[in-house]
Design an enzyme around this catalytic site. Structure first.
Site, PDB file in Angstrom:
ATOM      1  CD  GLU A  56       1.577  -5.628   5.911  1.00 15.85           C
ATOM      2  OE1 GLU A  56       2.395  -6.515   6.236  1.00 15.85           O
ATOM      3  OE2 GLU A  56       0.939  -5.663   4.840  1.00 15.85           O
ATOM      4  N   GLY A  73       0.631  -5.024   0.891  1.00 14.17           N
ATOM      5  CA  GLY A  73      -0.537  -5.121   0.011  1.00 14.17           C
ATOM      6  C   GLY A  73      -0.207  -5.783  -1.321  1.00 14.17           C
ATOM      7  CD  GLU A  75      -2.166  -7.735   2.898  1.00 15.15           C
ATOM      8  OE1 GLU A  75      -1.769  -6.599   2.555  1.00 15.15           O
ATOM      9  OE2 GLU A  75      -2.795  -7.940   3.948  1.00 15.15           O
ATOM     10  CB  ALA A  89      -0.883  -0.018   1.235  1.00 10.45           C
TER      11      ALA A  89
HETATM   12  N1  DAK Z   1       4.630   3.243  -0.646  1.00 11.46           N
HETATM   13  C1  DAK Z   1       5.003   4.425  -1.181  1.00 11.46           C
HETATM   14  N2  DAK Z   1       6.178   4.605  -1.827  1.00 11.46           N
HETATM   15  C2  DAK Z   1       6.971   3.550  -1.930  1.00 11.46           C
HETATM   16  C3  DAK Z   1       6.638   2.272  -1.389  1.00 11.46           C
HETATM   17  C4  DAK Z   1       5.385   2.141  -0.726  1.00 11.46           C
HETATM   18  N3  DAK Z   1       4.931   0.995  -0.219  1.00 11.46           N
HETATM   19  N4  DAK Z   1       7.665   1.417  -1.639  1.00 11.46           N
HETATM   20  C5  DAK Z   1       8.578   2.123  -2.309  1.00 11.46           C
HETATM   21  N5  DAK Z   1       8.183   3.398  -2.494  1.00 11.46           N
HETATM   22  C6  DAK Z   1       8.880   4.487  -3.164  1.00 11.46           C
HETATM   23  C7  DAK Z   1      10.051   4.978  -2.330  1.00 11.46           C
HETATM   24  O1  DAK Z   1       9.619   5.890  -1.359  1.00 11.46           O
HETATM   25  C8  DAK Z   1      10.920   5.632  -3.397  1.00 11.46           C
HETATM   26  O2  DAK Z   1      10.361   6.879  -3.727  1.00 11.46           O
HETATM   27  P1  DAK Z   1      11.268   8.218  -3.809  1.00 11.46           P
HETATM   28  O3  DAK Z   1      11.968   8.300  -2.501  1.00 11.46           O
HETATM   29  O4  DAK Z   1      12.219   7.956  -4.946  1.00 11.46           O
HETATM   30  O5  DAK Z   1      10.296   9.329  -4.064  1.00 11.46           O
HETATM   31  C9  DAK Z   1      10.730   4.733  -4.598  1.00 11.46           C
HETATM   32  O6  DAK Z   1       9.496   4.006  -4.361  1.00 11.46           O
HETATM   33  C10 DAK Z   1      11.852   3.692  -4.753  1.00 11.46           C
HETATM   34  O7  DAK Z   1      11.981   3.009  -3.518  1.00 11.46           O
HETATM   35  P2  DAK Z   1      13.378   2.873  -2.748  1.00 11.46           P
HETATM   36  O8  DAK Z   1      14.273   4.022  -3.043  1.00 11.46           O
HETATM   37  O9  DAK Z   1      13.068   2.617  -1.310  1.00 11.46           O
HETATM   38  O10 DAK Z   1      13.986   1.573  -3.435  1.00 11.46           O
HETATM   39  P3  DAK Z   1      14.985   0.519  -2.799  1.00 11.46           P
HETATM   40  O11 DAK Z   1      15.423  -0.351  -3.904  1.00 11.46           O
HETATM   41  O12 DAK Z   1      16.028   1.192  -1.970  1.00 11.46           O
HETATM   42  O13 DAK Z   1      14.088  -0.349  -1.789  1.00 11.46           O
HETATM   43  C11 DAK Z   1      12.071  -1.550  -1.086  1.00 11.46           C
HETATM   44  C12 DAK Z   1      12.999  -1.140  -2.274  1.00 11.46           C
HETATM   45  C13 DAK Z   1      10.854  -2.265  -1.706  1.00 11.46           C
HETATM   46  C14 DAK Z   1      12.814  -2.577  -0.211  1.00 11.46           C
HETATM   47  C15 DAK Z   1      11.683  -0.321  -0.285  1.00 11.46           C
HETATM   48  O14 DAK Z   1      11.185   0.664  -1.180  1.00 11.46           O
HETATM   49  C16 DAK Z   1      10.635  -0.603   0.756  1.00 11.46           C
HETATM   50  O15 DAK Z   1      10.948  -1.160   1.805  1.00 11.46           O
HETATM   51  N6  DAK Z   1       9.400  -0.182   0.484  1.00 11.46           N
HETATM   52  C17 DAK Z   1       8.307  -0.275   1.420  1.00 11.46           C
HETATM   53  C18 DAK Z   1       7.822  -1.712   1.483  1.00 11.46           C
HETATM   54  C19 DAK Z   1       6.722  -1.892   2.520  1.00 11.46           C
HETATM   55  O16 DAK Z   1       6.914  -1.660   3.708  1.00 11.46           O
HETATM   56  N7  DAK Z   1       5.578  -2.299   2.043  1.00 11.46           N
HETATM   57  C20 DAK Z   1       4.424  -2.545   2.872  1.00 11.46           C
HETATM   58  C21 DAK Z   1       3.620  -1.305   2.948  1.00 11.46           C
HETATM   59  S1  DAK Z   1       2.290  -1.463   4.164  1.00 11.46           S
HETATM   60  C22 DAK Z   1      -4.207  -1.395   6.919  1.00 11.46           C
HETATM   61  C23 DAK Z   1      -3.179  -2.085   7.523  1.00 11.46           C
HETATM   62  C24 DAK Z   1      -2.027  -2.262   6.874  1.00 11.46           C
HETATM   63  C25 DAK Z   1      -1.844  -1.816   5.607  1.00 11.46           C
HETATM   64  C26 DAK Z   1      -2.862  -1.147   5.021  1.00 11.46           C
HETATM   65  C27 DAK Z   1      -4.039  -0.925   5.659  1.00 11.46           C
HETATM   66  N8  DAK Z   1      -5.383  -1.128   7.651  1.00 11.46           N
HETATM   67  C28 DAK Z   1      -5.698  -1.974   8.785  1.00 11.46           C
HETATM   68  C29 DAK Z   1      -6.048   0.120   7.447  1.00 11.46           C
HETATM   69  C30 DAK Z   1      -0.542  -1.935   5.048  1.00 11.46           C
HETATM   70  C31 DAK Z   1      -0.289  -2.276   3.879  1.00 11.46           C
HETATM   71  C32 DAK Z   1       1.047  -2.210   3.317  1.00 11.46           C
HETATM   72  O17 DAK Z   1       1.206  -2.671   2.244  1.00 11.46           O
END
Ligand code: DAK
Length: 258
Positions: free
Chosen positions: A132, A109, A112, A64
């Site tokens: 998460e 997400g 998921e 997400a």
């Molecule tokens: N959201 C927004 N932007 C993201 C992103 C994400 N999930 N993942 C990556 N990006 C963006 C980065 O911010 C970066 O943008 P800029 O800084 O260039 O503007 C660009 O994509 C490239 O990412 P990185 O520079 O970080 O690239 P790396 O190769 O260094 O790293 C990575 C890749 C995939 C390991 C890293 O980007 C990362 O860790 N990303 C986040 C992964 C993550 O944590 N995903 C899970 C998100 S939480 C809910 C409960 C829970 C949820 C929703 C609702 N309810 C109960 C309401 C949660 C859901 C989730 O999915």
């Protein structure tokens, strides 16, 4: 559509999540677009298989959109989870077979979304995870429910409690993906699989999907009764007549999906 590319070619639809600058993270708009694409495809009789993938070579979907979620309050967070859950449930229950071609990171997400698909094929660089808890939340798009049903509760708990990623080979070992291919082969292999499934009696493929999905939420006896009813329903189809006639006449069946 701004964040999705939808291509339909004969029986095959391909949806590409197209926000590569954010590693295809799912913001609200992308979820709304996905909802509308799934609703439209579900109504189409000509489309039998849907492949979902991510743009670029780095990510399927990195979760997400954290930057969007950062600004949400509890009520808005619940709304977002409800929207995503309803989209993923529609994917799971589509009449078509849905193949996730996981071409890189499938996190939160994104993992998921892949879990809601019928079959998951991964590129060798794919990584799966439910990170998460590293953000102070829990999986909100069905991960706590679908992941244990697919890999078992012990492995699901390990992935969800640690937030650690598993690579494509480990995902294959634990049954999270059906197969792993080189990145440049992934779409070709997904299309080959789509071709094979689409050549089968498609009413029966679709009924088998319903039997499996609904049966997973029943006790075994109710599931077997349900299966018997759907098995009986196959006998009312032209595809059943054609499939059995072709066997007896030693020829290839020519199914018409009716
Ligand atoms: N959201 C927004 N932007 C993201 C992103 C994400 N999930 N993942 C990556 N990006 C963006 C980065 O911010 C970066 O943008 P800029 O800084 O260039 O503007 C660009 O994509 C490239 O990412 P990185 O520079 O970080 O690239 P790396 O190769 O260094 O790293 C990575 C890749 C995939 C390991 C890293 O980007 C990362 O860790 N990303 C986040 C992964 C993550 O944590 N995903 C899970 C998100 S939480 C809910 C409960 C829970 C949820 C929703 C609702 N309810 C109960 C309401 C949660 C859901 C989730 O999915």
């Amino acid at each position: 559509m701004e964040n999705l590319i939808l291509e339909v070619n004969d029986y095959l639809a391909k949806i590409t999540i197209n926000r590569s600058k954010s590693l295809n993270a799912l913001n609200r708009q992308t979820l709304e677009e996905l909802k509308s694409a799934i609703e439209d495809l579900n109504m189409r009789k000509d489309v039998k298989i849907v492949i979902i993938t991510g743009a670029g070579e780095k990510a399927f979907v990195a979760g997400a959109d954290i930057k969007e979620m950062q600004k949400l309050n509890a009520v808005e967070g619940r709304e977002l989870a409800r929207l995503a859950q309803s989209v993923f449930a529609s994917i799971e229950n589509m009449n078509q077979v849905v193949i996730a071609a996981v071409n890189g990171y499938a996190l939160g997400g994104g993992c998921e979304l892949a879990l809601a698909c019928d079959i998951r094929l991964a590129s060798a660089n794919a990584k799966f995870g439910q990170p998460e808890v590293t953000l102070g939340v829990i999986p909100g798009f069905g991960g706590t429910q679908r992941l244990p049903r697919i890999v078992g509760s012990a492995k699901a708990k390990e992935m969800i409690f640690t937030g650690d990623m598993v690579d494509a080979q480990e995902a294959y070992r634990i049954g999270l993906v059906n197969n792993v291919y080189e990145q440049n082969e992934l779409m070709e292999k997904a299309t080959e699989l789509a071709e094979k499934i689409s050549s089968r009696g498609f009413v029966s493929v679709s009924l088998a999907k319903t039997a499996i999905n609904d049966g997973l939420n029943m006790d075994i006896q109710s599931g077997c009764n349900y299966e018997a009813n759907l098995f009986g329903l196959c006998f009312a189809t032209e595809d059943k007549k054609e499939g059995m006639a072709a066997f007896v006449e030693k020829r290839k069946p020519n199914f018409r999906s009716c």
